[in-house]
Design a protein around this motif. Sequence first.
Motif, PDB file in Angstrom:
ATOM      1  N   VAL A 198      65.739 -25.860  98.535  1.00 21.79           N
ATOM      2  CA  VAL A 198      64.272 -25.802  98.516  1.00 21.79           C
ATOM      3  C   VAL A 198      63.781 -25.186  97.203  1.00 21.79           C
ATOM      4  O   VAL A 198      64.119 -24.046  96.880  1.00 21.79           O
ATOM      5  N   LEU A 199      62.992 -25.935  96.454  1.00 19.75           N
ATOM      6  CA  LEU A 199      62.378 -25.395  95.238  1.00 19.75           C
ATOM      7  C   LEU A 199      61.310 -24.388  95.662  1.00 19.75           C
ATOM      8  O   LEU A 199      60.372 -24.735  96.386  1.00 19.75           O
ATOM      9  N   VAL A 200      61.479 -23.139  95.243  1.00 22.40           N
ATOM     10  CA  VAL A 200      60.559 -22.107  95.727  1.00 22.40           C
ATOM     11  C   VAL A 200      59.648 -21.568  94.635  1.00 22.40           C
ATOM     12  O   VAL A 200      58.544 -21.093  94.910  1.00 22.40           O
ATOM     13  N   ALA A 201      60.070 -21.632  93.383  1.00 30.29           N
ATOM     14  CA  ALA A 201      59.230 -21.076  92.322  1.00 30.29           C
ATOM     15  C   ALA A 201      59.309 -21.933  91.069  1.00 30.29           C
ATOM     16  O   ALA A 201      60.374 -22.401  90.675  1.00 30.29           O
ATOM     17  N   GLU A 202      58.162 -22.144  90.452  1.00 28.58           N
ATOM     18  CA  GLU A 202      58.060 -22.816  89.144  1.00 28.58           C
ATOM     19  C   GLU A 202      56.718 -22.438  88.539  1.00 28.58           C
ATOM     20  O   GLU A 202      55.844 -21.926  89.224  1.00 28.58           O
TER      21      GLU A 202
ATOM     22  N   ARG B 119      54.778 -19.345  92.863  1.00 31.63           N
ATOM     23  CA  ARG B 119      55.343 -20.089  93.973  1.00 31.63           C
ATOM     24  C   ARG B 119      55.168 -21.589  93.732  1.00 31.63           C
ATOM     25  O   ARG B 119      54.128 -22.015  93.234  1.00 31.63           O
ATOM     26  N   ALA B 120      56.183 -22.376  94.070  1.00 29.63           N
ATOM     27  CA  ALA B 120      56.065 -23.825  93.903  1.00 29.63           C
ATOM     28  C   ALA B 120      54.994 -24.364  94.847  1.00 29.63           C
ATOM     29  O   ALA B 120      54.886 -23.911  95.996  1.00 29.63           O
ATOM     30  N   ALA B 121      54.209 -25.307  94.345  1.00 30.44           N
ATOM     31  CA  ALA B 121      53.111 -25.853  95.155  1.00 30.44           C
ATOM     32  C   ALA B 121      53.648 -26.490  96.431  1.00 30.44           C
ATOM     33  O   ALA B 121      53.008 -26.446  97.487  1.00 30.44           O
ATOM     34  N   SER B 122      54.852 -27.064  96.330  1.00 26.52           N
ATOM     35  CA  SER B 122      55.425 -27.776  97.483  1.00 26.52           C
ATOM     36  C   SER B 122      56.063 -26.834  98.501  1.00 26.52           C
ATOM     37  O   SER B 122      56.464 -27.254  99.586  1.00 26.52           O
ATOM     38  N   TYR B 123      56.180 -25.560  98.139  1.00 22.84           N
ATOM     39  CA  TYR B 123      56.929 -24.630  98.995  1.00 22.84           C
ATOM     40  C   TYR B 123      56.185 -24.315 100.285  1.00 22.84           C
ATOM     41  O   TYR B 123      54.990 -24.027 100.271  1.00 22.84           O
ATOM     42  N   ARG B 124      56.925 -24.365 101.382  1.00 21.74           N
ATOM     43  CA  ARG B 124      56.350 -23.935 102.650  1.00 21.74           C
ATOM     44  C   ARG B 124      57.220 -22.829 103.233  1.00 21.74           C
ATOM     45  O   ARG B 124      58.446 -22.918 103.225  1.00 21.74           O
ATOM     46  N   GLU B 125      56.584 -21.799 103.733  1.00 26.91           N
ATOM     47  CA  GLU B 125      57.293 -20.612 104.233  1.00 26.91           C
ATOM     48  C   GLU B 125      58.366 -21.003 105.255  1.00 26.91           C
ATOM     49  O   GLU B 125      59.445 -20.400 105.280  1.00 26.91           O
ATOM     50  N   GLU B 126      58.091 -22.012 106.075  1.00 27.79           N
ATOM     51  CA  GLU B 126      59.081 -22.364 107.104  1.00 27.79           C
ATOM     52  C   GLU B 126      60.357 -22.931 106.493  1.00 27.79           C
ATOM     53  O   GLU B 126      61.437 -22.779 107.057  1.00 27.79           O
ATOM     54  N   ASP B 127      60.241 -23.568 105.326  1.00 27.14           N
ATOM     55  CA  ASP B 127      61.446 -24.051 104.649  1.00 27.14           C
ATOM     56  C   ASP B 127      62.290 -22.878 104.168  1.00 27.14           C
ATOM     57  O   ASP B 127      63.515 -22.865 104.307  1.00 27.14           O
ATOM     58  N   GLY B 128      61.611 -21.895 103.581  1.00 27.36           N
ATOM     59  CA  GLY B 128      62.330 -20.691 103.142  1.00 27.36           C
ATOM     60  C   GLY B 128      62.973 -19.983 104.326  1.00 27.36           C
ATOM     61  O   GLY B 128      64.124 -19.563 104.271  1.00 27.36           O
ATOM     62  N   ALA B 129      62.255 -19.884 105.416  1.00 31.88           N
ATOM     63  CA  ALA B 129      62.761 -19.186 106.605  1.00 31.88           C
ATOM     64  C   ALA B 129      63.988 -19.902 107.168  1.00 31.88           C
ATOM     65  O   ALA B 129      64.937 -19.260 107.631  1.00 31.88           O
TER      66      ALA B 129
END
Lengths: 408, 408
Positions: free
Chosen positions: A349-353, A357-367
Amino acid sequence: MPVNLPALQPDHMHPVAGVRLGVTEAGIRKANRRDLTVFALDSGARVAGVFTKNRFCAAPVQVCKAHLAAGDIRALVINTGVANAGTGEEGMVHARATCVAVAKALDIAPEQVLPFSTGVILEHLPIDRLTAGVPGAVADLRGDGWFDAAHAIMTTDTAPKGVSRRIELEGKDVTITGISKGAGMIKPNMATMLGFMATDANISQALLDKLVVEAADLSFNSITVDGDTSTNDSFILMATGKAGNSVVEDEHGAAWAALREAVIGVAIELAQAIVRDGEGATKFMTLAVKGGRSREECRAVAYAIGQSPLVKTAFFASDPNLGRILAAIGYAGIDDLDVSRLKVWLGDVLVAERGGRAASYREEDGARIMAEAEITVTVDLARGEAEATVWTCDFSYDYVKINADYRS
Amino acid sequence: MPVNLPALQPDHMHPVAGVRLGVTEAGIRKANRRDLTVFALDSGARVAGVFTKNRFCAAPVQVCKAHLAAGDIRALVINTGVANAGTGEEGMVHARATCVAVAKALDIAPEQVLPFSTGVILEHLPIDRLTAGVPGAVADLRGDGWFDAAHAIMTTDTAPKGVSRRIELEGKDVTITGISKGAGMIKPNMATMLGFMATDANISQALLDKLVVEAADLSFNSITVDGDTSTNDSFILMATGKAGNSVVEDEHGAAWAALREAVIGVAIELAQAIVRDGEGATKFMTLAVKGGRSREECRAVAYAIGQSPLVKTAFFASDPNLGRILAAIGYAGIDDLDVSRLKVWLGDVLVAERGGRAASYREEDGARIMAEAEITVTVDLARGEAEATVWTCDFSYDYVKINADYRS
């Protein structure tokens, strides 16, 4: 419980022709536990090693370096319980007396013995109990002693660590077997406390010396549990030459490439085992940094992430607290780092750019990623071609408990 | 509970002529807590600051640096809850919008406002709630607002931190008052997140610029809680010139010496307050290293001790585990350190010399010192005349708990 470390089985550990191991209960610090190990090498084996850079290096490390320089090593002796570090002149006397006892039992010279100690620092070795235990360990010597030795070198480890592989070299079967120990005071700076590997391959001393440094760099020197470099870190690579292959001495040959890859592979697995069994560990983290101008700056970023108590406690909590990772990258010491260019992935999951925070990032993906026991953090510094990988574990209540209780 | 940090009292905080402070509840991240603070400076005040060296430095830090370079600062605005760090271009827009709102309420230019944020990284500022709160904070402006401001800038701090002193300069009463905040992500590298000090002394801009760097170096840059350098560290020193002393501009004069000593003294107390309230802290440790060849190597040794999780957990357990201290000294990076010459004291007890435990050392003496809440570790490197002191705290279950729970 170590993180995804399969229980070691006796038949996992292939004997290495020319190497015998024996263990005993010498009562170094606690009763009823195997705490003394002897390795005996057949004549003609080549040995290379790397040692801690800690200035308070232990007495046995100093003796090891001197004996290794003289060459023709025939035995190793390892005690747990007491590290014989910070013990001044008396520590040197004890380390030498240990070698004398082993030499006598094996009918070799004391200078042919490498001594290793691991355990509490600043305590003196109970040298009488240790030397009294040596004949028992020597009587126990056998080719299939690796499994027991993996147990006998443990201190705060919760599980034994051993890896064994077989490869073919010029049509000959070659075995590489190793054991390691360590769970705390782990940020090796040359090698970890302790790693022992042997192969029956025939390899020149020059290439063995080169290989031990390369293998240490890519394995034991690429892990951290708590950022503390031990006083006793030692990594030893032995080659008995019993496999019957013609001597590996050409850096451009296929045999060197194959042996090198296998030895480094075993070393990495042994080093990772230490992280999986890191004190209090509940997660195993791979920190892969690429796109750097040098391997050194990639390592600096990986270690900044891997040693941050804030990052490590967030992983313990399965909290995708990306800000702590970015902050660690930011203080890793790259003065001209352009944070707007770098990218960070948690798993896939791309989390930062673009500095945030990456625009595409969703907290549930990180979790979802953080819930796993093995997590890879990938950082692309986007400024070069170098890369480095460091392995570490999280920071839990149990780390504090183990280290607040140890010794008591 | 902070370690030996007396509860702050409103009458401890002397107003500084020319400085007014106001706070409000803007609802930045949580309801019913003061989270927005405004400082208003009378015309003619001089301001100097030092900021984090973290490459992921927060948007407000970047705006601060630009505005400070332009000079003529008239206001500061501080929000807690969200750090506005790792927020990319939008973060810069928010930091500037904050300045615009304060400038409008005070009838000054946006470039005369310094913005500060502290709290969670990677979250965007709720800029509408923040700007809506500004008029309330401005309406609250008063000279005796320091006590309330010390509360309003807190995040994971468990206690407000404020220090105030009065000295006499050329027969004039001069006041120095400051507040600070911070409990985790504390190894400031320029200054801590956040320290604000003001004096009514009249001092030249050149000496003020020099003083802020010196004071930061000896105070906020000499502490560590967890070794993590924050993205938002800022330390601001303001001088209003209202005390009526003639301008301090001579580096060799008595007025400079007196003012310097008082300012640095206040800064050290504020920095120590952060350590006393370090996340999970139960002990306050002074790490005094002397006999070094340079201040830098003394600091490296002090930080190696102060950042070792093994040392910090041993202090938590009141365990005089000297070996961990020696190991940290050994890996501090002094390649030619002669460990047989150095000495280590725990409190007034000599614990190590000649490369090992001191012959006179008795475990009960170590245990007596370790039982105290404030402990000094003194190291004499015996190789030069330089010295440095670093303050830190221990590492407890509560550190893990606080940082595994934060955000959730």
